[in-house]
Write a protein that holds these residues in place. Structure first.
Motif, short mmCIF file in Angstrom:
data_model
loop_
_atom_site.label_atom_id
_atom_site.label_comp_id
_atom_site.label_asym_id
_atom_site.label_seq_id
_atom_site.Cartn_x
_atom_site.Cartn_y
_atom_site.Cartn_z
N ILE A 2 -2.32 6.36 3.48
CA ILE A 2 -3.18 5.81 2.91
C ILE A 2 -3.95 6.45 1.77
CG2 ILE A 2 -4.95 3.66 3.11
CD1 ILE A 2 -3.40 3.19 5.54
N ALA A 3 -4.76 7.26 2.47
CA ALA A 3 -5.65 7.76 1.97
C ALA A 3 -5.33 9.22 0.83
CB ALA A 3 -6.22 9.03 2.53
N MET A 4 -4.01 9.03 0.29
CA MET A 4 -3.58 10.19 -1.01
C MET A 4 -2.23 9.03 -1.78
SD MET A 4 -0.07 12.14 1.45
CE MET A 4 -0.72 12.52 2.38
N ILE A 5 -3.11 7.34 -1.12
CA ILE A 5 -1.40 6.93 -2.17
C ILE A 5 -2.60 5.65 -2.70
CG2 ILE A 5 0.33 4.73 -2.03
CD1 ILE A 5 1.37 7.60 -1.53
N LEU A 6 -3.57 5.96 -2.22
CA LEU A 6 -4.77 4.79 -2.39
C LEU A 6 -4.69 4.66 -3.62
CD1 LEU A 6 -6.28 2.23 -1.91
CD2 LEU A 6 -8.04 3.98 -1.20
N ASN A 11 9.35 1.81 11.17
CA ASN A 11 8.69 0.93 11.81
C ASN A 11 6.87 0.84 11.74
OD1 ASN A 11 9.91 -0.19 9.90
ND2 ASN A 11 10.93 -1.79 10.93
N ARG A 12 6.82 2.35 12.37
CA ARG A 12 5.47 2.50 12.56
C ARG A 12 4.11 1.95 11.38
NH1 ARG A 12 3.29 6.37 10.11
NH2 ARG A 12 4.51 8.13 9.54
N ASP A 13 2.31 1.99 11.69
CA ASP A 13 1.48 2.17 12.00
C ASP A 13 1.36 3.06 10.12
OD1 ASP A 13 1.82 -0.47 12.96
OD2 ASP A 13 -0.43 0.53 13.57
N PRO A 14 0.94 2.66 8.71
CA PRO A 14 0.86 4.00 8.48
C PRO A 14 -0.72 4.63 8.80
CG PRO A 14 0.44 1.77 7.11
CD PRO A 14 0.77 1.73 8.60
N THR A 15 -0.52 6.18 9.10
CA THR A 15 -1.52 6.72 9.04
C THR A 15 -2.51 6.65 7.93
OG1 THR A 15 -1.43 9.42 7.97
CG2 THR A 15 -0.04 8.35 10.32
N PRO A 16 -3.94 6.95 8.38
CA PRO A 16 -5.24 6.97 7.48
C PRO A 16 -5.09 8.17 6.33
CG PRO A 16 -5.91 6.53 10.09
CD PRO A 16 -4.52 6.68 10.22
N GLU A 17 -3.98 9.21 7.16
CA GLU A 17 -3.76 10.02 5.50
C GLU A 17 -2.98 9.89 4.36
OE1 GLU A 17 -5.65 11.79 8.99
OE2 GLU A 17 -3.60 10.95 8.96
N VAL A 59 0.78 -1.48 0.19
CA VAL A 59 0.00 0.10 -0.14
C VAL A 59 1.38 1.39 -0.03
CG1 VAL A 59 -1.65 1.23 1.22
CG2 VAL A 59 -2.11 -0.70 0.80
N LEU A 60 1.94 1.23 1.06
CA LEU A 60 2.94 2.20 1.05
C LEU A 60 3.88 1.79 0.32
CD1 LEU A 60 2.48 4.21 3.99
CD2 LEU A 60 1.08 4.73 2.23
N PRO A 61 4.59 3.26 -0.74
CA PRO A 61 5.93 2.38 -0.91
C PRO A 61 7.41 2.58 -0.42
CG PRO A 61 5.31 5.00 -1.59
CD PRO A 61 4.52 3.77 -0.67
N TRP A 62 6.65 3.49 0.48
CA TRP A 62 8.14 3.84 1.27
C TRP A 62 8.06 3.73 3.07
CZ3 TRP A 62 5.09 8.19 -1.42
CH2 TRP A 62 6.68 8.43 -2.40
N ARG A 63 9.41 3.66 3.88
CA ARG A 63 9.26 2.85 5.12
C ARG A 63 8.63 3.89 5.94
NH1 ARG A 63 14.05 1.79 8.20
NH2 ARG A 63 13.38 0.44 10.66
N PRO A 64 7.72 3.44 6.43
CA PRO A 64 7.21 5.20 7.89
C PRO A 64 8.83 4.92 9.01
CG PRO A 64 5.58 3.06 7.43
CD PRO A 64 6.75 2.34 6.73
N PRO A 65 8.88 5.60 9.33
CA PRO A 65 9.51 6.09 10.63
C PRO A 65 9.35 5.25 11.29
CG PRO A 65 9.16 8.21 10.59
CD PRO A 65 7.86 7.47 9.46
#
Length: 254
Positions: free
Chosen positions: A170-174, A162-168, A154-160
């Motif tokens: 996910i929405a912008m990359i969807l 390894n935290r969970d992706p935020t809804p924001e 879903v996300l192409p970049w690693r979150p700092p």
């Protein structure tokens, strides 16, 4: 501290995301801020212009919709300016496997190993994933396309850290994820973990969703437990194996 304690402390820091040494000694940013000279306000005619309000989701839809190939989609994603995750990641992790495969897997987000290598699912969880699919005769790069899978996140970049992706996020990359599915044109989708289900089904609760067929973009989609979860919960491997057999049967039906 003995060597074992030092090793355990280092591994704990790596799990938290502190996997690079930046300086030989820590820097007190608060002291630097006190020492820095205060800048004078610019004259009115040189004052910065207020930025125009951005539309991250609208821009993502436009950029993704204009991409006619997977290569073009990757370029559009790399040029997308609104996701802050790109600033802290080493790599854009786009995909792996064979794009012409009947089966497409959608995971959550890259981790440390994926960020380094630029490919999805290459760490311990990815190795387990490969073993699971090998048991039903499917792999990333087999001799025949009908035995292959194609994989992305879903996300192409690693979150700092390894935290969970935020809804924001996910929405912008969807829009890019949905366009990715349209361009790859798989027969069947596998949604790996909670965040993939949240993005493409609008639901969470993977332990209840797993094993139940759904539909995404007009295609059958099967939620499955994330292999990282299986590494922590060995008892759940029985359920994961049942899902693999259900997937194998669905693929044999054509």
């Amino acid at each position: 501290m003995d060597a074992h304690a030092l090793k355990a402390a280092l591994e704990w820091q790596i799990e938290l995301g502190a996997d690079e040494a930046i300086c030989d000694a820590p820097i007190n940013r608060f002291e630097l801020a006190k020492q820095a000279p205060k800048s004078k306000a610019p004259p009115p005619h040189l004052a910065p212009v207020a930025p125009v309000s951005a539309d991250p989701i609208g821009d993502a839809r436009a950029a993704a919709g204009a991409a006619g190939t997977l290569d073009a989609l990757r370029e559009a994603l790399g040029a997308y300016p609104h996701c802050e995750l790109r600033k802290g990641a080493r790599s854009l992790v786009f995909s792996d496997g064979q794009p012409e495969a009947r089966l497409m897997l959608v995971g959550e987000a890259p981790g440390r190993d994926e960020d380094i290598q630029g490919k999805p699912f290459v760490g311990r969880a990815g190795q387990l994933l490969d073993l699971m699919f090998a048991e039903i005769g499917i792999s990333r790069h087999p001799p025949a396309p009908e035995q292959a899978f194609y994989i992305t996140n879903v996300l192409p970049w690693r979150p700092p850290q390894n935290r969970d992706p935020t809804p924001e996020e996910i929405a912008m990359i969807l829009p890019f994820v949905e366009r990715h599915i349209e361009l790859a044109q798989p027969d069947i989708l596998v949604l790996i973990g909670n965040h993939a289900c949240q993005a493409l089904l609008g639901r969470r609760g993977i332990t209840k969703l797993r094993g139940q067929w759904n539909e995404v973009k007009g295609r059958p989609a099967l939620p499955m437990l994330h292999p990282a979860y299986l590494l922590r919960n060995a008892a759940a491997k029985r359920e994961a194996w049942a899902d693999m057999l259900a997937l194998q049967a669905r693929m044999r039906e054509g």
